[in-house]
Write a protein that holds these residues in place. Structure first.
Motif, PDB file in Angstrom:
ATOM      1  N   GLY A 103     -27.990 -13.715 -10.776  1.00 47.58           N
ATOM      2  CA  GLY A 103     -28.320 -12.327 -10.502  1.00 47.58           C
ATOM      3  C   GLY A 103     -28.029 -11.905  -9.082  1.00 47.58           C
ATOM      4  N   LYS A 104     -28.289 -12.801  -8.106  1.00 45.44           N
ATOM      5  CA  LYS A 104     -28.139 -12.390  -6.708  1.00 45.44           C
ATOM      6  C   LYS A 104     -26.846 -12.886  -6.079  1.00 45.44           C
ATOM      7  N   PHE A 105     -26.660 -14.190  -5.961  1.00 46.30           N
ATOM      8  CA  PHE A 105     -25.455 -14.676  -5.284  1.00 46.30           C
ATOM      9  C   PHE A 105     -24.188 -14.275  -6.029  1.00 46.30           C
ATOM     10  N   TRP A 106     -24.127 -14.598  -7.316  1.00 43.50           N
ATOM     11  CA  TRP A 106     -22.918 -14.273  -8.071  1.00 43.50           C
ATOM     12  C   TRP A 106     -22.746 -12.768  -8.225  1.00 43.50           C
ATOM     13  N   GLY A 107     -23.873 -12.041  -8.282  1.00 40.19           N
ATOM     14  CA  GLY A 107     -23.781 -10.586  -8.324  1.00 40.19           C
ATOM     15  C   GLY A 107     -23.180 -10.023  -7.049  1.00 40.19           C
ATOM     16  N   HIS A 108     -23.610 -10.547  -5.901  1.00 38.80           N
ATOM     17  CA  HIS A 108     -23.034 -10.110  -4.627  1.00 38.80           C
ATOM     18  C   HIS A 108     -21.533 -10.409  -4.579  1.00 38.80           C
ATOM     19  N   LEU A 109     -21.172 -11.638  -4.926  1.00 38.17           N
ATOM     20  CA  LEU A 109     -19.767 -12.040  -4.804  1.00 38.17           C
ATOM     21  C   LEU A 109     -18.881 -11.290  -5.799  1.00 38.17           C
ATOM     22  N   THR A 110     -19.367 -11.099  -7.000  1.00 34.42           N
ATOM     23  CA  THR A 110     -18.607 -10.346  -8.006  1.00 34.42           C
ATOM     24  C   THR A 110     -18.362  -8.917  -7.545  1.00 34.42           C
ATOM     25  N   THR A 111     -19.385  -8.292  -6.997  1.00 42.52           N
ATOM     26  CA  THR A 111     -19.248  -6.916  -6.510  1.00 42.52           C
ATOM     27  C   THR A 111     -18.250  -6.832  -5.369  1.00 42.52           C
ATOM     28  N   VAL A 112     -18.325  -7.778  -4.434  1.00 42.49           N
ATOM     29  CA  VAL A 112     -17.399  -7.773  -3.300  1.00 42.49           C
ATOM     30  C   VAL A 112     -15.958  -7.909  -3.787  1.00 42.49           C
ATOM     31  N   GLN A 113     -15.719  -8.852  -4.684  1.00 42.82           N
ATOM     32  CA  GLN A 113     -14.353  -9.026  -5.209  1.00 42.82           C
ATOM     33  C   GLN A 113     -13.851  -7.762  -5.883  1.00 42.82           C
ATOM     34  N   ALA A 114     -14.690  -7.144  -6.682  1.00 50.33           N
ATOM     35  CA  ALA A 114     -14.278  -5.933  -7.402  1.00 50.33           C
ATOM     36  C   ALA A 114     -13.984  -4.788  -6.445  1.00 50.33           C
ATOM     37  N   ALA A 115     -14.697  -4.743  -5.317  1.00 46.87           N
ATOM     38  CA  ALA A 115     -14.555  -3.623  -4.387  1.00 46.87           C
ATOM     39  C   ALA A 115     -13.383  -3.769  -3.435  1.00 46.87           C
ATOM     40  N   LEU A 116     -12.931  -4.974  -3.178  1.00 47.12           N
ATOM     41  CA  LEU A 116     -11.937  -5.199  -2.124  1.00 47.12           C
ATOM     42  C   LEU A 116     -10.704  -4.303  -2.213  1.00 47.12           C
ATOM     43  N   PRO A 117     -10.107  -4.102  -3.391  1.00 47.16           N
ATOM     44  CA  PRO A 117      -8.908  -3.255  -3.423  1.00 47.16           C
ATOM     45  C   PRO A 117      -9.177  -1.798  -3.061  1.00 47.16           C
ATOM     46  N   HIS A 118     -10.447  -1.413  -3.011  1.00 50.39           N
ATOM     47  CA  HIS A 118     -10.791  -0.005  -2.824  1.00 50.39           C
ATOM     48  C   HIS A 118     -11.483   0.282  -1.499  1.00 50.39           C
ATOM     49  N   LEU A 119     -11.643  -0.739  -0.653  1.00 49.02           N
ATOM     50  CA  LEU A 119     -12.332  -0.548   0.619  1.00 49.02           C
ATOM     51  C   LEU A 119     -11.358  -0.109   1.705  1.00 49.02           C
ATOM     52  N   ALA A 120     -11.763   0.885   2.468  1.00 52.87           N
ATOM     53  CA  ALA A 120     -10.943   1.318   3.596  1.00 52.87           C
ATOM     54  C   ALA A 120     -10.824   0.175   4.605  1.00 52.87           C
ATOM     55  N   PRO A 121      -9.667  -0.017   5.229  1.00 59.92           N
ATOM     56  CA  PRO A 121      -9.484  -1.121   6.180  1.00 59.92           C
ATOM     57  C   PRO A 121     -10.486  -1.095   7.324  1.00 59.92           C
ATOM     58  N   THR A 122     -10.943   0.077   7.693  1.00 64.31           N
ATOM     59  CA  THR A 122     -11.923   0.189   8.772  1.00 64.31           C
ATOM     60  C   THR A 122     -13.347   0.302   8.238  1.00 64.31           C
ATOM     61  N   GLY A 123     -13.534  -0.022   6.974  1.00 58.92           N
ATOM     62  CA  GLY A 123     -14.838   0.087   6.344  1.00 58.92           C
ATOM     63  C   GLY A 123     -15.696  -1.146   6.552  1.00 58.92           C
ATOM     64  N   SER A 124     -16.727  -1.274   5.714  1.00 54.26           N
ATOM     65  CA  SER A 124     -17.660  -2.383   5.884  1.00 54.26           C
ATOM     66  C   SER A 124     -18.263  -2.820   4.564  1.00 54.26           C
ATOM     67  N   ILE A 125     -18.677  -4.076   4.557  1.00 49.88           N
ATOM     68  CA  ILE A 125     -19.470  -4.663   3.475  1.00 49.88           C
ATOM     69  C   ILE A 125     -20.774  -5.136   4.097  1.00 49.88           C
ATOM     70  N   THR A 126     -21.888  -4.721   3.537  1.00 45.12           N
ATOM     71  CA  THR A 126     -23.189  -5.161   4.030  1.00 45.12           C
ATOM     72  C   THR A 126     -23.970  -5.765   2.873  1.00 45.12           C
ATOM     73  N   LEU A 127     -24.347  -7.021   3.018  1.00 41.80           N
ATOM     74  CA  LEU A 127     -25.106  -7.744   2.006  1.00 41.80           C
ATOM     75  C   LEU A 127     -26.575  -7.773   2.414  1.00 41.80           C
ATOM     76  N   VAL A 128     -27.451  -7.837   1.432  1.00 39.45           N
ATOM     77  CA  VAL A 128     -28.890  -7.930   1.704  1.00 39.45           C
ATOM     78  C   VAL A 128     -29.393  -9.272   1.192  1.00 39.45           C
ATOM     79  N   SER A 129     -29.820 -10.125   2.113  1.00 39.71           N
ATOM     80  CA  SER A 129     -30.330 -11.449   1.743  1.00 39.71           C
ATOM     81  C   SER A 129     -31.849 -11.425   1.845  1.00 39.71           C
ATOM     82  N   ALA A 130     -32.450 -12.432   2.441  1.00 41.32           N
ATOM     83  CA  ALA A 130     -33.896 -12.450   2.692  1.00 41.32           C
ATOM     84  C   ALA A 130     -34.179 -13.559   3.688  1.00 41.32           C
ATOM     85  N   ILE A 131     -35.269 -13.423   4.420  1.00 42.59           N
ATOM     86  CA  ILE A 131     -35.582 -14.364   5.493  1.00 42.59           C
ATOM     87  C   ILE A 131     -35.925 -15.750   4.960  1.00 42.59           C
ATOM     88  N   SER A 132     -36.169 -15.880   3.667  1.00 46.05           N
ATOM     89  CA  SER A 132     -36.402 -17.215   3.099  1.00 46.05           C
ATOM     90  C   SER A 132     -35.227 -18.132   3.380  1.00 46.05           C
TER      91      SER A 132
END
Length: 239
Positions: A103-132
């Motif tokens: 749900g979390k790790f693979w969900g993050h990575l899957t989303t990033v892969q899917a988004a890469l072709p559509h991200l502006a070169p000067t854009g950003s990816i921000t992930l939300v983890s947890a202090i654990s």
């Protein structure tokens, strides 16, 4: 910052929704994606300016379809979570932990892969983890593994994908629906106990963490960084 387009995956509640609101307040067109039709319907009423999409971040086809429909993204925020994976290691249900990774790790990575072709070169990816991922709280080894895996993506991707920026925000205790599995009385008692131990002497609100997520997403000089927005939880024992 008008003219910018953002997508918050996991944006229908908690930190994700607060982040979507924050980015919208900065002038961006903000899309949110989530699995729950009920939550999306509620956000459509409370925040009609946010553009909702029903999709699971772990479903490559579904999330790719959403992103293709949006077009170019300036800011991608992935705020997926899982309530599974906690407990003493000797008793930890490894099937639950596998689901937490899914749900979390693979969900993050899957989303990033899917988004890469559509991200502006000067854009950003921000992930939300947890202090654990970096604290030493008994009973959180499974959570630490999941969130540590998310954070491990940040530095190599910041170099690999440059000039696209990649960061993460690592919250501590935040009063969000993540805690809804605890009865209200037990949750309030734990929060009060934790607040006394935290250097900040308080449990964070989603809005406070969202300010940090928005900073990571929008600041052109931040990349390869995990920002700890934890009230000092990593510095003390919350056992």
């Amino acid at each position: 910052m008008s003219g910018k387009t953002a997508l918050v995956v996991g944006g229908t509640s908690g930190i994700g929704l607060a982040t979507a609101r924050r980015l919208q307040a900065l002038g961006a067109t903000v899309h949110i994606a989530g699995r729950s039709a009920d939550r999306l319907a509620a956000v459509a009423v409370s925040d009609p300016g946010l553009v909702g999409h029903r999709a699971d971040g772990g479903d490559r086809e579904a999330i790719a379809g959403v992103i293709e429909g949006i077009g170019t993204l300036d800011w991608l925020v992935v705020s997926l979570s899982s309530s599974e994976g906690a407990g003493p290691v000797a008793e930890l249900d490894l099937e639950q932990l596998r689901r937490a990774f899914e749900g979390k790790f693979w969900g993050h990575l899957t989303t990033v892969q899917a988004a890469l072709p559509h991200l502006a070169p000067t854009g950003s990816i921000t992930l939300v983890s947890a202090i654990s991922a970096r604290a030493a709280i008994p009973g959180t080894a499974g959570l630490a593994a999941v969130n540590g895996a998310v954070e491990a993506l940040v530095r190599p991707l910041a170099v690999e994908l440059a000039p696209l920026r990649v960061n993460a925000v690592s919250p501590g205790l935040v009063d969000t629906p993540w805690w809804s599995g605890l009865p209200a009385e037990a949750r309030e008692a734990y929060f009060a106990q934790a607040a006394r131990a935290l250097p900040a002497r308080r449990v964070a609100t989603p809005e406070e963490v969202a300010e940090v997520v928005a900073l990571a997403a929008t600041n052109a000089n931040l990349t390869g960084t995990v920002i700890e927005a934890d009230g000092g939880a990593r510095l003390v024992s919350l056992a």
